[in-house]
Scaffold this active site. Structure first.
Site, PDB file in Angstrom:
ATOM      1  N   LYS A  22       0.841  -1.208   0.000  1.00  7.94           N
ATOM      2  CA  LYS A  22       0.000   0.000   0.000  1.00  7.94           C
ATOM      3  C   LYS A  22       0.872   1.253   0.000  1.00  7.94           C
ATOM      4  O   LYS A  22       0.661   2.171  -0.806  1.00  7.94           O
ATOM      5  CB  LYS A  22      -0.884   0.021   1.234  1.00  7.94           C
ATOM      6  CG  LYS A  22      -1.531   1.361   1.534  1.00  7.94           C
ATOM      7  CD  LYS A  22      -2.428   1.348   2.746  1.00  7.94           C
ATOM      8  CE  LYS A  22      -1.704   1.584   4.029  1.00  7.94           C
ATOM      9  NZ  LYS A  22      -1.447   3.002   4.360  1.00  7.94           N
ATOM     10  N   ASN A  23       1.876   1.280   0.858  1.00  9.17           N
ATOM     11  CA  ASN A  23       2.644   2.514   1.049  1.00  9.17           C
ATOM     12  C   ASN A  23       3.676   2.770  -0.033  1.00  9.17           C
ATOM     13  O   ASN A  23       4.330   3.804  -0.050  1.00  9.17           O
ATOM     14  CB  ASN A  23       3.282   2.527   2.440  1.00  9.17           C
ATOM     15  CG  ASN A  23       2.227   2.708   3.527  1.00  9.17           C
ATOM     16  OD1 ASN A  23       1.082   3.035   3.217  1.00  9.17           O
ATOM     17  ND2 ASN A  23       2.597   2.457   4.761  1.00  9.17           N
ATOM     18  N   CYS A 116      -4.944  12.561  12.737  1.00  4.97           N
ATOM     19  CA  CYS A 116      -5.680  11.285  12.629  1.00  4.97           C
ATOM     20  C   CYS A 116      -5.544  10.598  13.979  1.00  4.97           C
ATOM     21  O   CYS A 116      -4.947  11.113  14.911  1.00  4.97           O
ATOM     22  CB  CYS A 116      -5.102  10.449  11.493  1.00  4.97           C
ATOM     23  SG  CYS A 116      -3.592   9.641  11.942  1.00  4.97           S
ATOM     24  N   ARG A 121       0.434  14.522  13.120  1.00  4.41           N
ATOM     25  CA  ARG A 121       1.002  14.241  11.785  1.00  4.41           C
ATOM     26  C   ARG A 121       1.038  15.499  10.909  1.00  4.41           C
ATOM     27  O   ARG A 121       0.427  15.573   9.848  1.00  4.41           O
ATOM     28  CB  ARG A 121       0.215  13.120  11.118  1.00  4.41           C
ATOM     29  CG  ARG A 121       0.284  11.843  11.940  1.00  4.41           C
ATOM     30  CD  ARG A 121      -0.429  10.705  11.315  1.00  4.41           C
ATOM     31  NE  ARG A 121       0.305  10.158  10.177  1.00  4.41           N
ATOM     32  CZ  ARG A 121      -0.161   9.134   9.463  1.00  4.41           C
ATOM     33  NH1 ARG A 121      -1.327   8.602   9.744  1.00  4.41           N
ATOM     34  NH2 ARG A 121       0.535   8.662   8.436  1.00  4.41           N
ATOM     35  N   GLN A 125       7.553  19.547   7.347  1.00  5.52           N
ATOM     36  CA  GLN A 125       8.786  19.170   6.625  1.00  5.52           C
ATOM     37  C   GLN A 125       8.559  19.104   5.121  1.00  5.52           C
ATOM     38  O   GLN A 125       9.443  19.422   4.332  1.00  5.52           O
ATOM     39  CB  GLN A 125       9.296  17.818   7.146  1.00  5.52           C
ATOM     40  CG  GLN A 125       9.624  17.824   8.633  1.00  5.52           C
ATOM     41  CD  GLN A 125      10.775  18.773   8.962  1.00  5.52           C
ATOM     42  OE1 GLN A 125      11.849  18.694   8.382  1.00  5.52           O
ATOM     43  NE2 GLN A 125      10.523  19.698   9.885  1.00  5.52           N
ATOM     44  N   ASP A 304       4.548   0.418  11.962  1.00  5.09           N
ATOM     45  CA  ASP A 304       3.329  -0.185  11.406  1.00  5.09           C
ATOM     46  C   ASP A 304       3.144  -1.642  11.812  1.00  5.09           C
ATOM     47  O   ASP A 304       2.115  -2.239  11.486  1.00  5.09           O
ATOM     48  CB  ASP A 304       3.339  -0.089   9.874  1.00  5.09           C
ATOM     49  CG  ASP A 304       3.193   1.345   9.426  1.00  5.09           C
ATOM     50  OD1 ASP A 304       3.402   1.620   8.238  1.00  5.09           O
ATOM     51  OD2 ASP A 304       2.895   2.206  10.281  1.00  5.09           O
ATOM     52  N   ILE A 326       7.781   6.682  17.029  1.00  6.64           N
ATOM     53  CA  ILE A 326       7.510   7.433  15.799  1.00  6.64           C
ATOM     54  C   ILE A 326       6.279   8.312  15.931  1.00  6.64           C
ATOM     55  O   ILE A 326       6.306   9.491  15.572  1.00  6.64           O
ATOM     56  CB  ILE A 326       7.346   6.470  14.586  1.00  6.64           C
ATOM     57  CG1 ILE A 326       8.555   5.549  14.460  1.00  6.64           C
ATOM     58  CG2 ILE A 326       7.070   7.261  13.308  1.00  6.64           C
ATOM     59  CD1 ILE A 326       9.853   6.249  14.122  1.00  6.64           C
ATOM     60  N   ARG A 396      -8.580  -0.480   4.419  1.00  7.11           N
ATOM     61  CA  ARG A 396      -7.703   0.538   3.837  1.00  7.11           C
ATOM     62  C   ARG A 396      -6.355  -0.061   3.460  1.00  7.11           C
ATOM     63  O   ARG A 396      -5.705   0.371   2.513  1.00  7.11           O
ATOM     64  CB  ARG A 396      -7.464   1.670   4.839  1.00  7.11           C
ATOM     65  CG  ARG A 396      -8.717   2.408   5.227  1.00  7.11           C
ATOM     66  CD  ARG A 396      -8.390   3.611   6.032  1.00  7.11           C
ATOM     67  NE  ARG A 396      -7.361   4.418   5.344  1.00  7.11           N
ATOM     68  CZ  ARG A 396      -6.899   5.552   5.837  1.00  7.11           C
ATOM     69  NH1 ARG A 396      -7.331   5.987   6.999  1.00  7.11           N
ATOM     70  NH2 ARG A 396      -6.003   6.251   5.182  1.00  7.11           N
TER      71      ARG A 396
HETATM   72  C1  EPZ Z   1       4.170   6.936   6.388  1.00  7.90           C
HETATM   73  O1  EPZ Z   1       3.377   7.942   6.965  1.00  7.90           O
HETATM   74  C2  EPZ Z   1       3.263   5.727   6.229  1.00  7.90           C
HETATM   75  N1  EPZ Z   1       2.161   6.053   5.336  1.00  7.90           N
HETATM   76  C3  EPZ Z   1       2.739   5.309   7.601  1.00  7.90           C
HETATM   77  O2  EPZ Z   1       1.956   4.135   7.426  1.00  7.90           O
HETATM   78  C4  EPZ Z   1       3.920   4.987   8.501  1.00  7.90           C
HETATM   79  O3  EPZ Z   1       3.453   4.674   9.794  1.00  7.90           O
HETATM   80  C5  EPZ Z   1       4.858   6.193   8.577  1.00  7.90           C
HETATM   81  O4  EPZ Z   1       5.259   6.589   7.247  1.00  7.90           O
HETATM   82  C6  EPZ Z   1       6.115   5.899   9.376  1.00  7.90           C
HETATM   83  O5  EPZ Z   1       6.794   4.823   8.806  1.00  7.90           O
HETATM   84  C7  EPZ Z   1       2.388   6.081   3.999  1.00  7.90           C
HETATM   85  O6  EPZ Z   1       3.493   5.866   3.531  1.00  7.90           O
HETATM   86  C8  EPZ Z   1       1.209   6.384   3.124  1.00  7.90           C
HETATM   87  P1  EPZ Z   1       6.149  10.234   8.582  1.00  7.90           P
HETATM   88  P2  EPZ Z   1       3.938   9.451   7.028  1.00  7.90           P
HETATM   89  O7  EPZ Z   1       6.060  11.523   7.831  1.00  7.90           O
HETATM   90  O8  EPZ Z   1       4.834   9.723   5.886  1.00  7.90           O
HETATM   91  C9  EPZ Z   1       6.357  13.468  12.078  1.00  7.90           C
HETATM   92  C10 EPZ Z   1       0.123   2.713   7.724  1.00  7.90           C
HETATM   93  O9  EPZ Z   1      -0.331   2.173   8.739  1.00  7.90           O
HETATM   94  N2  EPZ Z   1       6.337  14.463  10.995  1.00  7.90           N
HETATM   95  O10 EPZ Z   1       7.301   9.334   8.296  1.00  7.90           O
HETATM   96  O11 EPZ Z   1       2.766  10.352   7.243  1.00  7.90           O
HETATM   97  C11 EPZ Z   1       5.065  12.676  12.153  1.00  7.90           C
HETATM   98  O12 EPZ Z   1       4.111  13.358  12.932  1.00  7.90           O
HETATM   99  C12 EPZ Z   1       0.560   4.158   7.779  1.00  7.90           C
HETATM  100  O13 EPZ Z   1       0.281   2.143   6.624  1.00  7.90           O
HETATM  101  C13 EPZ Z   1       6.381  15.820  11.308  1.00  7.90           C
HETATM  102  O14 EPZ Z   1       6.412  16.203  12.473  1.00  7.90           O
HETATM  103  O15 EPZ Z   1       4.808   9.420   8.368  1.00  7.90           O
HETATM  104  C14 EPZ Z   1       5.525  11.372  12.784  1.00  7.90           C
HETATM  105  O16 EPZ Z   1       5.565  11.554  14.177  1.00  7.90           O
HETATM  106  C15 EPZ Z   1       0.295   4.776   9.142  1.00  7.90           C
HETATM  107  N3  EPZ Z   1       6.356  16.730  10.295  1.00  7.90           N
HETATM  108  C16 EPZ Z   1       6.936  11.189  12.237  1.00  7.90           C
HETATM  109  O17 EPZ Z   1       7.353  12.493  11.777  1.00  7.90           O
HETATM  110  C17 EPZ Z   1       6.309  16.352   8.974  1.00  7.90           C
HETATM  111  O18 EPZ Z   1       6.305  17.243   8.090  1.00  7.90           O
HETATM  112  C18 EPZ Z   1       7.043  10.216  11.066  1.00  7.90           C
HETATM  113  O19 EPZ Z   1       6.035  10.576  10.151  1.00  7.90           O
HETATM  114  C19 EPZ Z   1       6.268  14.973   8.675  1.00  7.90           C
HETATM  115  C20 EPZ Z   1       6.295  14.053   9.693  1.00  7.90           C
END
Ligand code: EPZ
Length: 417
Positions: A22-23, A116, A121, A125, A304, A326, A396
């Site tokens: 999915k990701n 969410c 989230r 960045q 995840d 995370i 999903r």
């Molecule tokens: C991706 O989400 C995945 N989703 C998530 O999978 C996964 O849990 C996550 O990466 C971590 O591996 C997809 O790829 C579609 P992050 P993403 O940006 O990119 C903080 C699932 O279950 N952050 O790596 O949204 C954020 O709040 C889903 O399949 C900021 O603060 O996650 C988090 O604490 C859930 N500012 C951490 O970084 C930003 O601009 C990592 O988030 C971006 C992120």
């Protein structure tokens, strides 16, 4: 709303097959916006999130056609570069259209995803990276409007590792003028798959899979013709199902190289694991052993898989510690697991799981995608009937999970409530 009805206590046995990731599929489909024409993708999982992404692209003026596991996306020379709140609120990953729209059309208006169940989230960045590339970013009315005549290469250091932030920056930089360097970039396999596909379209990218990625912008890209990698999280979930039920399962197509941390923990908990290029074979013990786990960015233990591991540790011998590093609120499954008799207490970012001899079936409610998977796993082990409601969360990210588990001997069926 559908629910899953599970009668637990049976070991699951047999052969199953992992679906596409999915990701990886979500950013890969969004990347088709980078060039007009028909892009072809294979091994695209049948998931509601994938349908949402196709719907979003269609709203922009693209045409998405599915035949079995293959999806073709026809992108016209001009699209409507907008992602409305109505869609983005159902799938925050829609935000990955921002980078490609800005790179190709110089303008994009995307709804802020909002928070969410698992955390705030933010996307600061993502916006920092696009501004560094020369975009003018305006936030108003819950939307991001990004404008740029032509993006220019830049050096971007992410304050924390962000998967979709790295993906947005990558897709913006491939058409920028000059060279971009991403530092503290995400190394997740799904980011590597996106970058590999972009290279196939003519992008010039070095250092994929490492924290330093260099992109030399090109004037235009060709068309994608790509097969999506296997879903390591679905594979890990299926292996966890064998682990908690004392079962014996072969997951065909499971990506061993992407699951080292997960396989290490399952082995430590007492599972017997054999890996090959064909897939992964796991035999669960009569009772798992307690372990300690800390979620980290790849190649560490994936967040995840945190809820799924916690579920299977609920009946392990001893006390386990699960630390979520995370996301700030990814323990929504704890209360629901407690309804099945799990003994779990949370202090800050660490959950203490005191293993019990057995769980008892009960009605429980899914709150987010991976929490719903953890409740299914616990239901497979619990005595009696467990009903997991709100399985739209599960749909999903898991393709026909109940069918895959039923084929392995589990007593699980979907009921329409
Ligand atoms: C991706 O989400 C995945 N989703 C998530 O999978 C996964 O849990 C996550 O990466 C971590 O591996 C997809 O790829 C579609 P992050 P993403 O940006 O990119 C903080 C699932 O279950 N952050 O790596 O949204 C954020 O709040 C889903 O399949 C900021 O603060 O996650 C988090 O604490 C859930 N500012 C951490 O970084 C930003 O601009 C990592 O988030 C971006 C992120």
């Amino acid at each position: 709303m559908d629910a899953l009805q599970i009668h637990g206590g049976r070991p699951i046995e047999g052969v199953t097959r992992v679906s596409g990731a999915k990701n990886a599929a979500l950013p890969i489909l969004a990347a088709s916006l980078l060039s007009p024409g028909t892009h072809r993708f294979r091994n695209v999982p049948r998931l509601s999130d994938v349908a949402t992404m196709c719907n979003l692209l269609a709203q922009m003026g693209c045409t998405a056609k599915r035949r079995g596991g293959a999806v073709a996306i026809q992108v016209p020379p001009q699209v409507k570069p907008e992602a409305p709140y109505a869609l983005v609120k159902t799938m925050r990953a829609s935000v990955v259209v921002l980078g490609p729209l800005l790179a190709r059309y110089g303008w994009a208006r995307v709804s802020l995803p909002g928070g969410c169940a698992i955390g705030a989230r933010p996307i600061d960045q993502h916006l920092k990276a696009l501004e560094a590339l020369g975009a003018n970013i305006e936030l108003s009315g819950g939307y991001v409007t990004a404008r740029a005549k032509r993006l220019r290469g830049a050096r971007i250091h992410f304050d924390m590792v962000t998967v979709t932030g790295t993906e947005n920056a990558l897709m913006a930089a491939v058409l920028a003028e000059g060279t971009t360097q991403l530092e503290n970039a995400a190394c997740e396999p799904e980011v590597v798959d996106l970058a590999t596909m972009l290279i196939g379209m003519g992008a010039r990218i070095h250092g994929i899979g490492t924290p330093i990625i260099t992109i030399e912008g090109v004037p235009a890209l060709g068309l994608a013709d790509h097969s999506v990698i296997a879903d390591r999280i679905e594979a890990g979930t299926l292996l966890a199902a064998a682990a908690i039920t004392g079962g014996d399962v072969f997951v065909e197509g499971a990506p061993t190289a992407h699951l080292e941390a997960v396989l290490g923990k399952l082995h430590e908990a007492g599972c017997r694991i054999a890996t090959s290029e064909r897939g992964i074979h796991l035999k669960g013990p009569s009772r798992l052993r307690a372990v300690e786990v800390h979620t980290q960015e790849h190649p560490g233990f994936p967040t995840d898989m945190q809820a799924q591991l916690m579920a299977i540790l609920a009946t392990a011998r001893g006390t386990s510690l699960v630390t979520e590093n995370i996301f700030e609120n990814r323990f929504m499954h704890v209360a629901e697991l407690g309804r099945l008799g799990a003994q779990i207490s949370v202090s800050g970012q660490t959950a203490t799981v005191r293993g019990v001899l057995s769980l008892q079936g009960a009605p429980v409610m899914a709150t987010d995608l991976r929490a719903s998977a953890s409740l299914v796993l616990a239901g497979l082990a619990a005595k009696g009937q467990t009903t997991v409601s709100r399985v739209y969360h599960l749909d999903r990210g898991y393709e026909r999970l109940e069918h895959k588990l039923a084929k392995l001997g589990a007593s699980v069926r979907r009921v329409h409530k």
